[in-house]
Design a protein around this motif. Sequence first.
Motif, PDB file in Angstrom:
ATOM      1  N   THR A 144       0.866  -1.178   0.000  1.00 40.06           N
ATOM      2  CA  THR A 144       0.000   0.000   0.000  1.00 40.06           C
ATOM      3  C   THR A 144       0.896   1.219   0.000  1.00 40.06           C
ATOM      4  OG1 THR A 144      -1.694  -1.220   1.214  1.00 40.06           O
ATOM      5  CG2 THR A 144      -1.875   1.176   1.208  1.00 40.06           C
ATOM      6  N   PHE A 145       0.603   2.127  -0.902  1.00 37.25           N
ATOM      7  CA  PHE A 145       1.420   3.315  -1.104  1.00 37.25           C
ATOM      8  C   PHE A 145       0.540   4.558  -1.124  1.00 37.25           C
ATOM      9  CE2 PHE A 145       3.341  -0.319  -3.091  1.00 37.25           C
ATOM     10  CZ  PHE A 145       4.673  -0.238  -2.747  1.00 37.25           C
ATOM     11  N   ARG A 146       1.133   5.676  -0.808  1.00 31.17           N
ATOM     12  CA  ARG A 146       0.476   6.974  -0.969  1.00 31.17           C
ATOM     13  C   ARG A 146       1.232   7.673  -2.099  1.00 31.17           C
ATOM     14  NH1 ARG A 146      -4.035   9.556   0.274  1.00 31.17           N
ATOM     15  NH2 ARG A 146      -4.019   8.460   2.269  1.00 31.17           N
ATOM     16  N   PHE A 147       0.492   8.055  -3.121  1.00 27.29           N
ATOM     17  CA  PHE A 147       1.065   8.779  -4.253  1.00 27.29           C
ATOM     18  C   PHE A 147       0.658  10.241  -4.185  1.00 27.29           C
ATOM     19  CE2 PHE A 147       1.231   4.479  -5.776  1.00 27.29           C
ATOM     20  CZ  PHE A 147       2.381   4.434  -6.542  1.00 27.29           C
ATOM     21  N   MET A 148       1.568  11.096  -4.562  1.00 29.28           N
ATOM     22  CA  MET A 148       1.292  12.516  -4.723  1.00 29.28           C
ATOM     23  C   MET A 148       1.684  12.843  -6.154  1.00 29.28           C
ATOM     24  SD  MET A 148       0.268  15.025  -2.692  1.00 29.28           S
ATOM     25  CE  MET A 148       1.027  15.494  -1.168  1.00 29.28           C
ATOM     26  N   ARG A 149       0.707  13.295  -6.949  1.00 28.76           N
ATOM     27  CA  ARG A 149       0.963  13.612  -8.353  1.00 28.76           C
ATOM     28  C   ARG A 149       0.555  15.054  -8.634  1.00 28.76           C
ATOM     29  NH1 ARG A 149      -0.136   7.859  -9.291  1.00 28.76           N
ATOM     30  NH2 ARG A 149      -2.387   8.050  -9.038  1.00 28.76           N
ATOM     31  N   THR A 150       1.361  15.721  -9.425  1.00 27.67           N
ATOM     32  CA  THR A 150       1.034  17.065  -9.885  1.00 27.67           C
ATOM     33  C   THR A 150       0.691  16.981 -11.365  1.00 27.67           C
ATOM     34  OG1 THR A 150       2.546  18.051  -8.275  1.00 27.67           O
ATOM     35  CG2 THR A 150       1.845  19.440 -10.115  1.00 27.67           C
ATOM     36  N   TRP A 151      -0.487  17.485 -11.692  1.00 29.62           N
ATOM     37  CA  TRP A 151      -0.983  17.504 -13.060  1.00 29.62           C
ATOM     38  C   TRP A 151      -0.969  18.942 -13.570  1.00 29.62           C
ATOM     39  CZ3 TRP A 151      -3.073  13.217 -15.759  1.00 29.62           C
ATOM     40  CH2 TRP A 151      -3.227  12.048 -15.012  1.00 29.62           C
ATOM     41  N   ALA A 152      -0.617  19.104 -14.844  1.00 32.33           N
ATOM     42  CA  ALA A 152      -0.660  20.421 -15.492  1.00 32.33           C
ATOM     43  C   ALA A 152      -1.058  20.217 -16.944  1.00 32.33           C
ATOM     44  CB  ALA A 152       0.699  21.117 -15.405  1.00 32.33           C
ATOM     45  N   PRO A 153      -1.726  21.205 -17.527  1.00 26.64           N
ATOM     46  CA  PRO A 153      -2.105  21.066 -18.939  1.00 26.64           C
ATOM     47  C   PRO A 153      -0.897  21.263 -19.845  1.00 26.64           C
ATOM     48  CG  PRO A 153      -2.858  23.172 -18.083  1.00 26.64           C
ATOM     49  CD  PRO A 153      -2.254  22.428 -16.938  1.00 26.64           C
ATOM     50  N   ASP A 154      -0.806  20.445 -20.879  1.00 23.41           N
ATOM     51  CA  ASP A 154       0.235  20.590 -21.888  1.00 23.41           C
ATOM     52  C   ASP A 154       0.007  21.911 -22.624  1.00 23.41           C
ATOM     53  OD1 ASP A 154       2.368  19.305 -23.681  1.00 23.41           O
ATOM     54  OD2 ASP A 154       0.770  19.801 -25.109  1.00 23.41           O
ATOM     55  N   GLU A 155       1.071  22.666 -22.818  1.00 24.53           N
ATOM     56  CA  GLU A 155       0.939  23.990 -23.433  1.00 24.53           C
ATOM     57  C   GLU A 155       0.383  23.929 -24.847  1.00 24.53           C
ATOM     58  OE1 GLU A 155       4.604  26.123 -23.097  1.00 24.53           O
ATOM     59  OE2 GLU A 155       4.559  26.077 -20.911  1.00 24.53           O
ATOM     60  N   ALA A 156       0.761  22.922 -25.615  1.00 23.03           N
ATOM     61  CA  ALA A 156       0.319  22.844 -27.011  1.00 23.03           C
ATOM     62  C   ALA A 156      -1.092  22.268 -27.147  1.00 23.03           C
ATOM     63  CB  ALA A 156       1.307  22.002 -27.819  1.00 23.03           C
ATOM     64  N   SER A 157      -1.349  21.138 -26.469  1.00 23.26           N
ATOM     65  CA  SER A 157      -2.622  20.437 -26.669  1.00 23.26           C
ATOM     66  C   SER A 157      -3.675  20.753 -25.616  1.00 23.26           C
ATOM     67  CB  SER A 157      -2.380  18.928 -26.664  1.00 23.26           C
ATOM     68  OG  SER A 157      -1.995  18.500 -25.363  1.00 23.26           O
ATOM     69  N   GLY A 158      -3.245  21.215 -24.439  1.00 22.65           N
ATOM     70  CA  GLY A 158      -4.184  21.448 -23.350  1.00 22.65           C
ATOM     71  C   GLY A 158      -4.521  20.202 -22.566  1.00 22.65           C
ATOM     72  N   GLN A 159      -4.001  19.035 -23.006  1.00 22.96           N
ATOM     73  CA  GLN A 159      -4.272  17.787 -22.294  1.00 22.96           C
ATOM     74  C   GLN A 159      -3.544  17.788 -20.956  1.00 22.96           C
ATOM     75  OE1 GLN A 159      -3.714  14.092 -24.386  1.00 22.96           O
ATOM     76  NE2 GLN A 159      -3.394  12.974 -22.493  1.00 22.96           N
ATOM     77  N   TRP A 160      -4.251  17.336 -19.920  1.00 22.63           N
ATOM     78  CA  TRP A 160      -3.657  17.252 -18.584  1.00 22.63           C
ATOM     79  C   TRP A 160      -2.679  16.087 -18.527  1.00 22.63           C
ATOM     80  CZ3 TRP A 160      -4.243  20.668 -14.609  1.00 22.63           C
ATOM     81  CH2 TRP A 160      -5.189  21.675 -14.805  1.00 22.63           C
ATOM     82  N   ARG A 161      -1.475  16.362 -17.973  1.00 22.22           N
ATOM     83  CA  ARG A 161      -0.432  15.348 -17.862  1.00 22.22           C
ATOM     84  C   ARG A 161       0.220  15.433 -16.477  1.00 22.22           C
ATOM     85  NH1 ARG A 161       2.925  15.734 -23.526  1.00 22.22           N
ATOM     86  NH2 ARG A 161       1.315  14.777 -24.798  1.00 22.22           N
ATOM     87  N   VAL A 162       0.715  14.288 -16.035  1.00 20.99           N
ATOM     88  CA  VAL A 162       1.471  14.253 -14.778  1.00 20.99           C
ATOM     89  C   VAL A 162       2.861  14.829 -15.046  1.00 20.99           C
ATOM     90  CG1 VAL A 162       2.403  12.795 -12.946  1.00 20.99           C
ATOM     91  CG2 VAL A 162       0.236  12.185 -14.037  1.00 20.99           C
ATOM     92  N   ILE A 163       3.213  15.873 -14.296  1.00 20.61           N
ATOM     93  CA  ILE A 163       4.539  16.466 -14.467  1.00 20.61           C
ATOM     94  C   ILE A 163       5.494  16.077 -13.337  1.00 20.61           C
ATOM     95  CG2 ILE A 163       3.681  18.405 -15.828  1.00 20.61           C
ATOM     96  CD1 ILE A 163       4.002  20.148 -13.286  1.00 20.61           C
ATOM     97  N   ALA A 164       4.950  15.682 -12.179  1.00 18.52           N
ATOM     98  CA  ALA A 164       5.776  15.266 -11.045  1.00 18.52           C
ATOM     99  C   ALA A 164       4.968  14.302 -10.188  1.00 18.52           C
ATOM    100  CB  ALA A 164       6.217  16.471 -10.219  1.00 18.52           C
ATOM    101  N   ALA A 165       5.691  13.362  -9.567  1.00 22.84           N
ATOM    102  CA  ALA A 165       5.027  12.398  -8.696  1.00 22.84           C
ATOM    103  C   ALA A 165       6.018  11.852  -7.682  1.00 22.84           C
ATOM    104  CB  ALA A 165       4.446  11.251  -9.515  1.00 22.84           C
ATOM    105  N   SER A 166       5.457  11.388  -6.585  1.00 26.49           N
ATOM    106  CA  SER A 166       6.268  10.709  -5.575  1.00 26.49           C
ATOM    107  C   SER A 166       5.390   9.684  -4.881  1.00 26.49           C
ATOM    108  CB  SER A 166       6.851  11.712  -4.549  1.00 26.49           C
ATOM    109  OG  SER A 166       5.797  12.334  -3.851  1.00 26.49           O
ATOM    110  N   SER A 167       6.058   8.725  -4.251  1.00 27.32           N
ATOM    111  CA  SER A 167       5.303   7.710  -3.519  1.00 27.32           C
ATOM    112  C   SER A 167       6.004   7.405  -2.207  1.00 27.32           C
ATOM    113  CB  SER A 167       5.167   6.419  -4.347  1.00 27.32           C
ATOM    114  OG  SER A 167       6.419   5.807  -4.532  1.00 27.32           O
ATOM    115  N   VAL A 168       5.208   7.043  -1.230  1.00 26.48           N
ATOM    116  CA  VAL A 168       5.708   6.560   0.052  1.00 26.48           C
ATOM    117  C   VAL A 168       4.949   5.284   0.385  1.00 26.48           C
ATOM    118  CG1 VAL A 168       6.388   8.829   0.928  1.00 26.48           C
ATOM    119  CG2 VAL A 168       4.096   7.970   1.401  1.00 26.48           C
ATOM    120  N   MET A 169       5.596   4.405   1.119  1.00 28.39           N
ATOM    121  CA  MET A 169       4.937   3.170   1.538  1.00 28.39           C
ATOM    122  C   MET A 169       4.105   3.456   2.788  1.00 28.39           C
ATOM    123  SD  MET A 169       6.573  -0.570   2.115  1.00 28.39           S
ATOM    124  CE  MET A 169       6.470  -1.055   0.410  1.00 28.39           C
ATOM    125  N   VAL A 170       2.890   2.945   2.796  1.00 32.47           N
ATOM    126  CA  VAL A 170       2.007   3.086   3.947  1.00 32.47           C
ATOM    127  C   VAL A 170       2.166   1.846   4.801  1.00 32.47           C
ATOM    128  CG1 VAL A 170      -0.393   3.295   4.675  1.00 32.47           C
ATOM    129  CG2 VAL A 170       0.382   4.478   2.611  1.00 32.47           C
TER     130      VAL A 170
END
Length: 126
Positions: free
Chosen positions: A99-125
């Motif tokens: 079991t893990f806890r993820f933290m993800r940062t999403w931002a829209p791609d400048e060209a397409s506007g599609q949301w993408r994960v730009i940063a992430a981290s995980s810790v074990m619970v």
Amino acid sequence: MSHTIAARIQAAEEQLRQAMLASDVAALEALLDPELLFTNHMGWTFTREDDLDAHRSGMLKIVDLDLSEQCVLVRGDCAVVSVQARITGRYNGVPSNGTFRFMRTWAPDEASGQWRVIAASSVMVV
């Protein structure tokens, strides 16, 4: 507006979950930013290509991925997601379950506007 973005991010999180379960590299390419920075629970840093290669080669195989306790925080043109994940799978042929806890940062791609994960981290619970 932030409610609409939160709904989009929740949908993108589900797309990410499905892509990870299927090792769908094309879907992962669309959801993960080319400049992705990911730090795992061991403190190791990975790029998008590292993640795609693990799925592509079969080194990483996720059999089950149950998410809970999802929280989406929208700020300006990005969103941060905290989510707990119970994962069953294999890494390099070795069972990797937990079991893990993820933290993800999403931002829209400048060209397409599609949301993408730009940063992430995980810790074990524990």
